[in-house]
Design a protein around this motif. Structure first.
Motif, PDB file in Angstrom:
ATOM      1  N   TYR A  49       0.833  -1.213   0.000  1.00 46.06           N
ATOM      2  CA  TYR A  49       0.000   0.000   0.000  1.00 46.06           C
ATOM      3  C   TYR A  49       0.864   1.259   0.000  1.00 46.06           C
ATOM      4  O   TYR A  49       0.618   2.201  -0.752  1.00 46.06           O
ATOM      5  CB  TYR A  49      -0.939   0.016   1.213  1.00 46.06           C
ATOM      6  N   ALA A  50       1.886   1.273   0.875  1.00 47.95           N
ATOM      7  CA  ALA A  50       2.752   2.443   0.981  1.00 47.95           C
ATOM      8  C   ALA A  50       3.485   2.683  -0.333  1.00 47.95           C
ATOM      9  O   ALA A  50       3.630   3.823  -0.785  1.00 47.95           O
ATOM     10  CB  ALA A  50       3.749   2.251   2.121  1.00 47.95           C
ATOM     11  N   MET A  51       3.917   1.600  -0.963  1.00 48.05           N
ATOM     12  CA  MET A  51       4.684   1.730  -2.187  1.00 48.05           C
ATOM     13  C   MET A  51       3.841   2.190  -3.367  1.00 48.05           C
ATOM     14  O   MET A  51       4.250   3.045  -4.141  1.00 48.05           O
ATOM     15  CB  MET A  51       5.323   0.385  -2.494  1.00 48.05           C
ATOM     16  N   VAL A  52       2.656   1.605  -3.479  1.00 45.23           N
ATOM     17  CA  VAL A  52       1.759   1.991  -4.568  1.00 45.23           C
ATOM     18  C   VAL A  52       1.371   3.465  -4.440  1.00 45.23           C
ATOM     19  O   VAL A  52       1.444   4.233  -5.409  1.00 45.23           O
ATOM     20  CB  VAL A  52       0.494   1.094  -4.593  1.00 45.23           C
ATOM     21  N   SER A  53       1.012   3.878  -3.212  1.00 47.99           N
ATOM     22  CA  SER A  53       0.616   5.273  -3.045  1.00 47.99           C
ATOM     23  C   SER A  53       1.803   6.197  -3.280  1.00 47.99           C
ATOM     24  O   SER A  53       1.650   7.279  -3.839  1.00 47.99           O
ATOM     25  CB  SER A  53       0.026   5.492  -1.653  1.00 47.99           C
ATOM     26  N   GLY A  54       2.995   5.746  -2.862  1.00 45.69           N
ATOM     27  CA  GLY A  54       4.196   6.548  -3.085  1.00 45.69           C
ATOM     28  C   GLY A  54       4.467   6.765  -4.558  1.00 45.69           C
ATOM     29  O   GLY A  54       4.738   7.887  -4.994  1.00 45.69           O
ATOM     30  N   VAL A  55       4.365   5.693  -5.320  1.00 45.29           N
ATOM     31  CA  VAL A  55       4.599   5.763  -6.761  1.00 45.29           C
ATOM     32  C   VAL A  55       3.609   6.712  -7.422  1.00 45.29           C
ATOM     33  O   VAL A  55       3.979   7.540  -8.263  1.00 45.29           O
ATOM     34  CB  VAL A  55       4.466   4.354  -7.374  1.00 45.29           C
TER      35      VAL A  55
ATOM     36  N   LEU B 169      -5.400   6.621  -6.076  1.00 44.30           N
ATOM     37  CA  LEU B 169      -5.305   7.154  -4.711  1.00 44.30           C
ATOM     38  C   LEU B 169      -6.657   7.127  -4.002  1.00 44.30           C
ATOM     39  O   LEU B 169      -6.743   6.759  -2.823  1.00 44.30           O
ATOM     40  CB  LEU B 169      -4.731   8.573  -4.727  1.00 44.30           C
ATOM     41  N   ILE B 172      -7.296   3.411  -3.031  1.00 48.36           N
ATOM     42  CA  ILE B 172      -6.545   2.791  -1.932  1.00 48.36           C
ATOM     43  C   ILE B 172      -6.691   3.524  -0.612  1.00 48.36           C
ATOM     44  O   ILE B 172      -6.461   2.936   0.434  1.00 48.36           O
ATOM     45  CB  ILE B 172      -5.048   2.572  -2.276  1.00 48.36           C
ATOM     46  N   ALA B 183      -0.598   3.330   5.905  1.00 46.23           N
ATOM     47  CA  ALA B 183       0.499   3.047   4.966  1.00 46.23           C
ATOM     48  C   ALA B 183       0.359   3.906   3.715  1.00 46.23           C
ATOM     49  O   ALA B 183       1.358   4.407   3.189  1.00 46.23           O
ATOM     50  CB  ALA B 183       0.508   1.566   4.606  1.00 46.23           C
ATOM     51  N   VAL B 184      -0.870   4.088   3.252  1.00 50.06           N
ATOM     52  CA  VAL B 184      -1.121   4.912   2.068  1.00 50.06           C
ATOM     53  C   VAL B 184      -0.697   6.360   2.330  1.00 50.06           C
ATOM     54  O   VAL B 184       0.016   6.967   1.533  1.00 50.06           O
ATOM     55  CB  VAL B 184      -2.615   4.859   1.656  1.00 50.06           C
ATOM     56  N   GLY B 187       3.170   6.519   2.712  1.00 55.70           N
ATOM     57  CA  GLY B 187       3.806   6.313   1.414  1.00 55.70           C
ATOM     58  C   GLY B 187       3.677   7.536   0.528  1.00 55.70           C
ATOM     59  O   GLY B 187       4.637   7.958  -0.117  1.00 55.70           O
ATOM     60  N   SER B 188       2.476   8.136   0.520  1.00 53.24           N
ATOM     61  CA  SER B 188       2.277   9.298  -0.359  1.00 53.24           C
ATOM     62  C   SER B 188       3.053  10.520   0.113  1.00 53.24           C
ATOM     63  O   SER B 188       3.376  11.377  -0.697  1.00 53.24           O
ATOM     64  CB  SER B 188       0.805   9.692  -0.508  1.00 53.24           C
ATOM     65  N   CYS B 191       7.366   9.332  -0.211  1.00 56.98           N
ATOM     66  CA  CYS B 191       7.959   9.086  -1.525  1.00 56.98           C
ATOM     67  C   CYS B 191       8.334  10.370  -2.276  1.00 56.98           C
ATOM     68  O   CYS B 191       9.481  10.497  -2.720  1.00 56.98           O
ATOM     69  CB  CYS B 191       7.041   8.200  -2.355  1.00 56.98           C
ATOM     70  N   ILE B 203      10.884   4.983  -3.863  1.00 58.64           N
ATOM     71  CA  ILE B 203       9.702   4.110  -3.849  1.00 58.64           C
ATOM     72  C   ILE B 203       9.902   2.978  -2.849  1.00 58.64           C
ATOM     73  O   ILE B 203       9.049   2.705  -2.011  1.00 58.64           O
ATOM     74  CB  ILE B 203       9.449   3.528  -5.265  1.00 58.64           C
ATOM     75  N   GLY B 207       8.116   2.519   0.778  1.00 63.46           N
ATOM     76  CA  GLY B 207       7.397   1.281   1.043  1.00 63.46           C
ATOM     77  C   GLY B 207       7.869   0.618   2.323  1.00 63.46           C
ATOM     78  O   GLY B 207       7.061   0.198   3.152  1.00 63.46           O
TER      79      GLY B 207
END
Lengths: 110, 227
Positions: A49-55, B169, B172, B183-184, B187-188, B191, B203, B207
């Protein structure tokens, strides 16, 4: 030059497909074997989840291509409107429309 | 199938059209763009692929980043198989792999909703109809989207491209578990901040750090609730 870059793109594509299929296959293989509530699974899931949102945020904050012609404030504005609507209504398509529409209004008129 | 035809189908079509325009900008030809949707069928991974390709990243980085972006497939497949009680259908391995190739965030979330409406032995048929409809729209969008760039002015194009990240976005941030949503958020935030310092490794870092903090939080939260 052209043929090199195009064959590299095919390799990149192949590697990406392999990197995706491996998870689907492993998922099918492990489906009946892994307790979904284990700590390891939870960690992997959170990391995904963290990685997808980061990307995705990367694509909004440091965009490449046509989105580069817009300013960060407009993109964040569209995102914030979409998020506000989805948090209050829980309706994905509805909030997607509002988020994208606000962005469209912002980039067109401001 | 009716469920898929209403909102999600056309939305996926538009989203994939957005992807296709990004792929084209990154330098993918039409067949590459189509092969990505057919072979990966998972938008975040596809976007990672074309964005990293555009920045000139190595094959190793592309493999790691796409694999990590699509790691959720592992959990989605396990969870979907559980919801549909796939084991009871006694399908051979290749058929299970075949059907799970079409699993997407949309069909997975919808399966959760359908679970409350239909008995579990009908869910496989529901899933097959739903996910193939979504897939059809997605592929159609990929094909049309590639040529949209010729038809649309950049003023419209940038709006179409904006649909894809917002769709993901918004999707999720509604994750079922609080830790996933945390986590979302982490991460946002992490990153884009790490990106100027660490490049595409941002990335992975986002993560690892976001996932670890969210997991620690859910452990703490579980302990709090268990007394």
């Amino acid at each position: 030059m052209e043929s090199f870059s195009s064959s590299f793109a095919w390799w990149a594509l192949l590697v990406a497909i392999a990197g995706t299929m491996v998870w689907r296959f492993a998922g099918v293989f492990l489906a009946s074997r892994i307790p979904p509530d284990s700590a390891l699974m939870m960690w992997i899931n959170n990391m995904a989840y963290a990685m997808v949102s980061g990307v995705v945020m990367l694509a909004l904050v440091h965009p490449t291509g046509v989105l580069e012609t817009t300013i960060l404030e407009h993109r964040i504005f569209g995102l914030v409107v979409g998020l506000a609507v989805v948090v209050f209504t829980k309706r994905l398509m509805f909030s997607l429309f509002f988020g994208v529409a606000s962005f469209a209004v912002a980039v067109t008129f401001f | 199938m009716i469920d898929a035809l209403s909102a999600p189908g056309p939305a996926i079509g538009l989203t994939m059209a957005g992807y296709s325009t990004i792929a084209r900008e990154a330098g993918f030809n039409f067949w590459m763009s189509l092969a990505t949707s057919l072979g990966i069928w998972g938008l975040p991974g596809q976007v990672v692929l074309v964005s990293l390709y555009a920045t000139g990243a190595s094959l190793f980085i592309i493999f790691v980043a796409v694999s990590l972006a699509n790691l959720r497939m592992l959990l989605m497949v396990i969870s979907a198989a559980d919801m549909m009680d796939l084991a009871s259908h006694k399908l051979p391995l290749w058929k299970r792999v075949f059907w799970m190739h079409f699993l997407s965030i949309t069909s997975w979330t919808n399966l959760g909703i359908a679970q409350q409406k239909y008995p579990s032995h009908l869910l496989l048929a529901y899933y097959q109809g739903f996910t193939l409809t979504i897939f059809f729209f997605g592929i159609l969008g990929t094909i049309l989207g590639y040529f949209l760039g010729d038809l649309l002015e950049p003023e419209f194009l940038r709006i179409v491209i904006f649909i894809t990240p917002i769709y993901i976005l918004l999707n999720i941030i509604n994750a079922r578990h609080k830790a996933n949503r945390l986590a979302v958020v982490l991460g946002s935030i992490l990153c884009p901040i790490l990106f100027p310092l660490a490049g595409e490794w941002a990335i992975l870092l986002a993560g690892l750090v976001g996932g670890a903090i969210a997991s620690l939080y859910s452990r703490y939260d579980a302990r709090l609730h268990s007394g």
